[in-house]
Design an enzyme around this catalytic site. Structure first.
Site, PDB file in Angstrom:
ATOM      1  CB  CYS A 134      -0.943  -0.053   1.198  1.00 27.23           C
ATOM      2  SG  CYS A 134      -2.130   1.287   1.363  1.00 27.23           S
ATOM      3  CG  ASP A 189      -5.032   0.366  -6.570  1.00 28.75           C
ATOM      4  OD1 ASP A 189      -5.805   1.195  -6.052  1.00 28.75           O
ATOM      5  OD2 ASP A 189      -4.006  -0.046  -6.018  1.00 28.75           O
ATOM      6  CG  HIS A 221      -5.292  -0.671  -2.702  1.00 23.98           C
ATOM      7  ND1 HIS A 221      -4.079  -0.222  -3.173  1.00 23.98           N
ATOM      8  CD2 HIS A 221      -5.331  -0.343  -1.395  1.00 23.98           C
ATOM      9  CE1 HIS A 221      -3.429   0.368  -2.187  1.00 23.98           C
ATOM     10  NE2 HIS A 221      -4.166   0.304  -1.094  1.00 23.98           N
TER      11      HIS A 221
END
Length: 251
Positions: A134, A189, A221
């Site tokens: 992330c 994403d 994601h």
């Protein structure tokens, strides 16, 4: 795979003390070091399990709480399983902390993490690898460009905002990177749209960086995080194969 010993540790930084988790093979030896950058939800059991898996493969792994300025982990109270309903409230707390962690502060911290690893008896001498998830993928990319003499390999998975038009976008460090890079992008994403994927690819290619960027089909994601509703088993399996392959080539 070998038995793993995990320890909670504290790392002195210019701005305080970062709490962290350090798993490593329990054989008393020195092993290649991996700096593991957390996702937005932070240092928690899921990340400890992932770090233990890396350690069992033969690495000394450091997982710092990069939000340490806001408290020790868990900085935000998390449910055992992060579903779609809980995400909104959690991100209301997390986003301001992420915004406060500027590239300058993050890379000052990265220097502290790398110096600390260099002095640890569990970590082998020489360069390290970095992996991030992330927003941690952004930190991995920035660390590879800020400390090229220390980072031999870096990976990022379902990274967010890696190649924006901002003047401090992470992809702009490409010309300083000497490490080999790997990025596993989530399909569709919104935090890493196709134009950013292409911009990152173009920057790394222009800079002559050894790299591979791949988009994982149908993987949302956060696909590596088994304690969230975003988990995607096939994407996670592919991530582990790619990461361990990169580390094996490096060390």
């Amino acid at each position: 795979m070998t038995a793993v010993q995990g320890t909670d540790v504290d790392i002195p930084t210019a701005d305080g003390t970062a709490d962290a988790y350090l798993p490593h093979p329990g054989d008393g030896g020195r092993h290649p070091a991996v700096l593991f950058y957390m996702d937005a939800f932070g240092l928690r059991p899921q990340l400890r399990l992932m770090a233990d898996r890396l350690a069992a493969a033969g690495y000394a792994v450091l997982v710092p709480n990069v939000f340490y300025r806001h408290g020790r982990a868990p900085v935000v109270e998390l449910p055992d399983f992060i579903d779609a309903e809980s995400r909104g409230g959690l991100f209301q707390q997390i986003i301001p902390m992420g915004q406060a962690l500027t590239p300058e502060l993050a890379m000052r911290d990265a220097g502290a993490y790398l110096r600390w690893l260099a002095d640890r008896p569990e970590a082998a001498d020489g360069p390290v690898a970095v992996t991030g998830y992330c927003f941690g993928a952004r930190l991995a990319l920035l660390t590879a460009g800020t400390y090229p003499e220390r980072v031999a390999a870096a990976a990022g998975f379902h990274g967010a905002q890696l190649a924006t038009e901002a003047p401090d976008s992470p992809h702009l460090v490409a010309d300083r990177i000497t490490a080999e890079l790997y990025f596993g992008h989530a399909d569709e994403d919104p935090s890493m749209p196709p134009e950013q994927i292409q911009r990152l690819e173009d920057a790394l290619t222009a800079a002559g960086v050894r790299h591979r960027c791949e988009v994982y089909p149908d993987a949302p994601h956060g696909f590596t995080q088994a304690d969230t509703a975003s988990y995607h088993a096939e994407g996670d399996k592919r991530h582990w194969a790619a990461l361990l392959d990169l580390l094996d080539r490096t060390f």
